[in-house]
Design an enzyme around this catalytic site. Structure first.
Site, PDB file in Angstrom:
ATOM      1  N   GLY A  14       0.819  -1.211   0.000  1.00 46.92           N
ATOM      2  CA  GLY A  14       0.000   0.000   0.000  1.00 46.92           C
ATOM      3  C   GLY A  14       0.849   1.256   0.000  1.00 46.92           C
ATOM      4  O   GLY A  14       1.771   1.401   0.812  1.00 46.92           O
ATOM      5  N   PHE A  17      -1.031   6.957   2.884  1.00 47.40           N
ATOM      6  CA  PHE A  17      -0.248   7.699   3.877  1.00 47.40           C
ATOM      7  C   PHE A  17       0.623   6.755   4.699  1.00 47.40           C
ATOM      8  O   PHE A  17       1.797   7.029   4.941  1.00 47.40           O
ATOM      9  CB  PHE A  17      -1.175   8.459   4.821  1.00 47.40           C
ATOM     10  CG  PHE A  17      -1.845   9.634   4.171  1.00 47.40           C
ATOM     11  CD1 PHE A  17      -1.103  10.737   3.782  1.00 47.40           C
ATOM     12  CD2 PHE A  17      -3.207   9.643   3.942  1.00 47.40           C
ATOM     13  CE1 PHE A  17      -1.703  11.821   3.175  1.00 47.40           C
ATOM     14  CE2 PHE A  17      -3.825  10.727   3.344  1.00 47.40           C
ATOM     15  CZ  PHE A  17      -3.074  11.821   2.961  1.00 47.40           C
ATOM     16  N   VAL A  82      -1.801  -7.262  -4.019  1.00 47.63           N
ATOM     17  CA  VAL A  82      -1.432  -8.390  -3.170  1.00 47.63           C
ATOM     18  C   VAL A  82      -2.700  -9.161  -2.809  1.00 47.63           C
ATOM     19  O   VAL A  82      -3.712  -8.565  -2.437  1.00 47.63           O
ATOM     20  CB  VAL A  82      -0.715  -7.900  -1.893  1.00 47.63           C
ATOM     21  CG1 VAL A  82      -0.331  -9.079  -1.019  1.00 47.63           C
ATOM     22  CG2 VAL A  82       0.515  -7.091  -2.267  1.00 47.63           C
ATOM     23  N   GLU A 178     -19.356  16.987   3.489  1.00 49.48           N
ATOM     24  CA  GLU A 178     -18.609  17.756   2.484  1.00 49.48           C
ATOM     25  C   GLU A 178     -19.282  17.662   1.122  1.00 49.48           C
ATOM     26  O   GLU A 178     -19.458  18.672   0.427  1.00 49.48           O
ATOM     27  CB  GLU A 178     -17.157  17.247   2.430  1.00 49.48           C
ATOM     28  CG  GLU A 178     -16.355  17.766   3.614  1.00 49.48           C
ATOM     29  CD  GLU A 178     -15.105  16.952   3.949  1.00 49.48           C
ATOM     30  OE1 GLU A 178     -14.334  17.397   4.808  1.00 49.48           O
ATOM     31  OE2 GLU A 178     -14.896  15.865   3.377  1.00 49.48           O
ATOM     32  N   ASP A 316      -5.242   2.716   8.309  1.00 51.26           N
ATOM     33  CA  ASP A 316      -6.667   2.417   8.476  1.00 51.26           C
ATOM     34  C   ASP A 316      -6.962   0.938   8.733  1.00 51.26           C
ATOM     35  O   ASP A 316      -7.957   0.606   9.374  1.00 51.26           O
ATOM     36  CB  ASP A 316      -7.433   2.822   7.204  1.00 51.26           C
ATOM     37  CG  ASP A 316      -7.749   4.304   7.172  1.00 51.26           C
ATOM     38  OD1 ASP A 316      -7.326   5.029   8.086  1.00 51.26           O
ATOM     39  OD2 ASP A 316      -8.431   4.728   6.216  1.00 51.26           O
TER      40      ASP A 316
HETATM   41  C1  LIG Z   1     -13.296  10.714   1.226  1.00 50.86           C
HETATM   42  C2  LIG Z   1     -12.357  10.678   2.404  1.00 50.86           C
HETATM   43  C3  LIG Z   1     -12.121  11.830   3.132  1.00 50.86           C
HETATM   44  C4  LIG Z   1     -11.243  11.799   4.216  1.00 50.86           C
HETATM   45  N1  LIG Z   1     -11.012  12.955   4.921  1.00 50.86           N
HETATM   46  C5  LIG Z   1     -10.098  12.953   5.907  1.00 50.86           C
HETATM   47  C6  LIG Z   1      -9.770  14.143   6.605  1.00 50.86           C
HETATM   48  O1  LIG Z   1     -10.329  15.205   6.324  1.00 50.86           O
HETATM   49  N2  LIG Z   1      -8.828  14.083   7.589  1.00 50.86           N
HETATM   50  C7  LIG Z   1      -8.192  12.917   7.903  1.00 50.86           C
HETATM   51  O2  LIG Z   1      -7.331  12.908   8.787  1.00 50.86           O
HETATM   52  N3  LIG Z   1      -8.493  11.776   7.270  1.00 50.86           N
HETATM   53  C8  LIG Z   1      -9.429  11.763   6.287  1.00 50.86           C
HETATM   54  N4  LIG Z   1      -9.711  10.606   5.632  1.00 50.86           N
HETATM   55  C9  LIG Z   1      -9.059   9.369   6.073  1.00 50.86           C
HETATM   56  C10 LIG Z   1      -7.660   9.231   5.520  1.00 50.86           C
HETATM   57  O3  LIG Z   1      -7.653   9.515   4.148  1.00 50.86           O
HETATM   58  C11 LIG Z   1      -7.220   7.809   5.808  1.00 50.86           C
HETATM   59  O4  LIG Z   1      -7.186   7.636   7.199  1.00 50.86           O
HETATM   60  C12 LIG Z   1      -5.864   7.522   5.226  1.00 50.86           C
HETATM   61  O5  LIG Z   1      -5.877   7.682   3.823  1.00 50.86           O
HETATM   62  C13 LIG Z   1      -5.435   6.109   5.575  1.00 50.86           C
HETATM   63  O6  LIG Z   1      -4.196   5.860   5.019  1.00 50.86           O
HETATM   64  P1  LIG Z   1      -3.756   4.354   4.692  1.00 50.86           P
HETATM   65  O7  LIG Z   1      -2.398   4.461   4.111  1.00 50.86           O
HETATM   66  O8  LIG Z   1      -3.978   3.503   5.868  1.00 50.86           O
HETATM   67  O9  LIG Z   1      -4.790   3.869   3.608  1.00 50.86           O
HETATM   68  P2  LIG Z   1      -5.064   4.424   2.162  1.00 50.86           P
HETATM   69  O10 LIG Z   1      -4.753   5.874   2.053  1.00 50.86           O
HETATM   70  O11 LIG Z   1      -6.432   3.976   1.835  1.00 50.86           O
HETATM   71  O12 LIG Z   1      -4.004   3.659   1.263  1.00 50.86           O
HETATM   72  C14 LIG Z   1      -4.079   2.287   1.071  1.00 50.86           C
HETATM   73  C15 LIG Z   1      -3.314   1.966  -0.195  1.00 50.86           C
HETATM   74  O13 LIG Z   1      -3.223   0.562  -0.302  1.00 50.86           O
HETATM   75  C16 LIG Z   1      -3.470   0.182  -1.637  1.00 50.86           C
HETATM   76  N5  LIG Z   1      -3.958  -1.198  -1.588  1.00 50.86           N
HETATM   77  C17 LIG Z   1      -5.079  -1.649  -0.998  1.00 50.86           C
HETATM   78  N6  LIG Z   1      -5.176  -2.978  -1.091  1.00 50.86           N
HETATM   79  C18 LIG Z   1      -4.075  -3.373  -1.771  1.00 50.86           C
HETATM   80  C19 LIG Z   1      -3.590  -4.634  -2.198  1.00 50.86           C
HETATM   81  N7  LIG Z   1      -4.247  -5.762  -1.926  1.00 50.86           N
HETATM   82  N8  LIG Z   1      -2.435  -4.688  -2.901  1.00 50.86           N
HETATM   83  C20 LIG Z   1      -1.752  -3.549  -3.188  1.00 50.86           C
HETATM   84  N9  LIG Z   1      -2.169  -2.330  -2.799  1.00 50.86           N
HETATM   85  C21 LIG Z   1      -3.298  -2.249  -2.099  1.00 50.86           C
HETATM   86  C22 LIG Z   1      -4.469   1.196  -2.138  1.00 50.86           C
HETATM   87  O14 LIG Z   1      -4.432   1.305  -3.552  1.00 50.86           O
HETATM   88  C23 LIG Z   1      -4.003   2.462  -1.451  1.00 50.86           C
HETATM   89  O15 LIG Z   1      -3.077   3.187  -2.228  1.00 50.86           O
HETATM   90  C24 LIG Z   1     -10.595  10.604   4.554  1.00 50.86           C
HETATM   91  C25 LIG Z   1     -10.849   9.448   3.816  1.00 50.86           C
HETATM   92  C26 LIG Z   1     -11.707   9.483   2.749  1.00 50.86           C
HETATM   93  C27 LIG Z   1     -11.964   8.236   1.960  1.00 50.86           C
END
Ligand SMILES: Cc1cc2nc3c(=O)[nH]c(=O)nc-3n(C[C@H](O)[C@H](O)[C@H](O)COP(=O)(O)OP(=O)(O)OC[C@H]3O[C@@H](n4cnc5c(N)ncnc54)[C@H](O)[C@@H]3O)c2cc1C
Length: 470
Positions: A14, A17, A82, A178, A316
């Site tokens: 992934g 962030f 994956v 929003e 997340d």
């Molecule tokens: C519409 C929206 C608005 C938001 N607004 C806010 C806000 O205002 N403030 C705030 O703090 N947070 C906000 N969030 C939450 C924040 O964006 C998430 O908490 C954050 O993006 C989590 O990061 P992450 O890296 O865990 O997951 P993600 O950012 O979801 O990244 C996961 C990555 O893993 C990849 N992936 C998934 N499964 C696989 C796989 N099997 N193989 C390879 N790659 C894979 C995906 O393509 C993605 O790039 C918001 C979320 C959304 C959806």
């Protein structure tokens, strides 16, 4: 493997962030990192709603992972999804675009796969009510929203016109709020003088939530102010309502007294809940890790899977003392996991358990209005909005994105203009599809259904209630 590499191999799943911050934290570590993502970009999810409603382009909220990682010489990036893991052999299996399978051995694994939209067991709703997690979702929503105004303009009767001018949003968290605010602003400002037959400002925006107030997580005071502002904008708050079915022509909701009401709406959007991705289930099955109700992996205080110190779960998809699904949690947990690996391979002492520093959260209501909650600091109105602007400029990844976003906001906020309104009509449902059933049903209040015969509450604890939103 002797002969191929002597450095420990780290696989990061992934490039959100959490994954990006993990990889960055290992920049100077003596490891070989492979970061896998099913997409080629790092997405700034908090601004997806602006892409969906024509303010920002997809390029302004998504930066190429390859570009972001080009100076990280020990990080290799691959586009692949994956699918499975053999925890005993320490190998993950992935599929490249096109379907070919690859296997990657690891010494350390960082799982940062995020979450997906949950329809609480009713995935069939997704075809009518897109969620908002990816660029594809945002572009689908853009197509549906702008397409609805076009279909309203060319509608042949008032009933059809009314239906296309009705937007139903399920979920009163930040994303639902929003989107609701943006659609009303679009209708009352940007599109106001552009149509000849319809009055875009007649568009109804209905916001459904199982709680008593939208944005309940911000506390009654800020949530109350947000609700007032939404009502001033013309958003109709449909609180304490649970969605019991969604179809091409609208949705049925159950209110507090159990009465079922059908709402005709040409556009239904879903932002109500989250679920862990399929890989989290594979990981739990392979390691025996415990998961929460949404399928997130419960981790140890050092963010590793119990019994597997070589596997960290961050962002997340982790459940660490029920921390919320926020970008800041993902960044801090990802960076922690990367540092931990760096220390381990350097033979340094094991670092302290993960401690989250809460920097608060924000929600955008409309131009000039946002709410911010950061510990004792509670801001709303213009001050909240200015803080929102500052935070988002500071966190937009990559100089290029930040610069163009600021310019675009200046134009959008000063002149009510939205430059990113290109959409295709492919996939927009015609009126024929909508009423292929038996002709248009009028908005009716259906008789109260017996509990067991009700068309399946969408969630055991209350449908589209205020689910933790990420
Ligand atoms: C519409 C929206 C608005 C938001 N607004 C806010 C806000 O205002 N403030 C705030 O703090 N947070 C906000 N969030 C939450 C924040 O964006 C998430 O908490 C954050 O993006 C989590 O990061 P992450 O890296 O865990 O997951 P993600 O950012 O979801 O990244 C996961 C990555 O893993 C990849 N992936 C998934 N499964 C696989 C796989 N099997 N193989 C390879 N790659 C894979 C995906 O393509 C993605 O790039 C918001 C979320 C959304 C959806």
């Amino acid at each position: 493997v002797p002969g191929t590499t002597v450095k420990p191999r780290v696989v990061v799943i992934g490039g959100g962030f959490a994954g990006l911050f993990a990889a960055r934290a290992m920049r100077r570590a003596d490891v070989e990192v492979t970061l896998l993502d099913r997409a080629g970009h790092h997405l700034f999810q908090p601004l997806l709603y602006q892409c969906a409603t024509g303010i920002l382009s997809e390029g302004q909220i998504a930066a190429p992972l390859r570009e972001l990682l080009k100076k990280h010489h020990n990080v290799e990036f691959l586009v692949a999804e994956v699918e499975d893991i053999d925890a005993r052999r320490q190998v993950v299996g992935a599929v490249r675009p096109g379907g070919a399978r690859i296997e990657l051995p690891y010494d350390h694994l960082v799982v940062a796969a995020g979450v997906r939209q949950s329809y609480f067991g009713h995935d069939e709703y997704a075809q009518w009510a897109p969620g908002m997690k990816t660029i594809a979702d945002a572009l689908t929503i853009r197509r549906k929203v702008f397409g609805a105004f076009e279909l309203a303009e060319s509608a042949t009767d008032d009933e059809e016109r009314r239906r296309w001018l009705t937007f139903a949003l399920v979920g009163g968290g930040p994303t639902g709020v929003e989107l609701a605010g943006q659609i009303r602003e679009l209708a009352t400002k940007t599109l106001r003088a552009e149509y000849r037959k319809i009055r875009p400002e007649d568009a109804r925006v209905l916001l459904f939530d199982g709680g008593t107030q939208p944005l309940a997580a911000f506390g009654p005071n800020l949530a109350g102010r947000a609700a007032k502002r939404l009502e001033e904008l013309g958003v109709e708050l449909m609180m304490e309502s649970r969605v019991t079915s969604v179809d091409a022509g609208g949705l049925v909701v159950s209110s507090g007294d159990g009465a079922l009401t059908r709402f005709e709406a040409g556009t239904v959007l879903w932002t109500a809940g989250v679920a862990a991705p399929p890989f989290a289930h594979a990981l739990a099955a392979a390691t025996g890790a415990e998961t929460d109700r949404a399928g997130r992996i419960k981790v140890e205080p050092d963010l590793t899977v119990p019994g597997h110190p070589e596997i960290a779960v961050v962002g997340d998809v982790m459940n660490c003392t029920d921390l919320p699904g926020l970008a800041e949690v993902a960044m801090q947990s990802g960076a922690y996991a990367g540092r931990r690996i760096r220390h381990l391979v350097a033979g340094k002492e094991h670092q302290k358990p993960f401690h989250y520093i809460d920097l608060g959260s924000a929600a955008y209501i409309s131009r000039g209005r946002a709410i911010i909650s950061a510990g004792p600091i509670k801001l709303s109105g213009r001050l909240g909005w200015l803080s929102w602007l500052f935070i988002h400029i500071a966190f937009l990844t990559g100089y290029r994105n930040r610069f163009t976003a600021v310019l675009t906001w200046f134009v959008a906020f000063s002149r009510d203009m939205r430059r990113e309104r290109a959409f295709t009509t492919q996939g927009i449902h015609s009126d024929r599809d909508v009423y292929a059933r038996s002709g248009p049903p009028a908005p009716v209040v259906l008789p109260r259904a017996p509990a067991e015969a009700s068309p399946a509450g969408v969630h055991p604890t209350g449908g589209a209630g205020p689910q933790p939103e990420t």
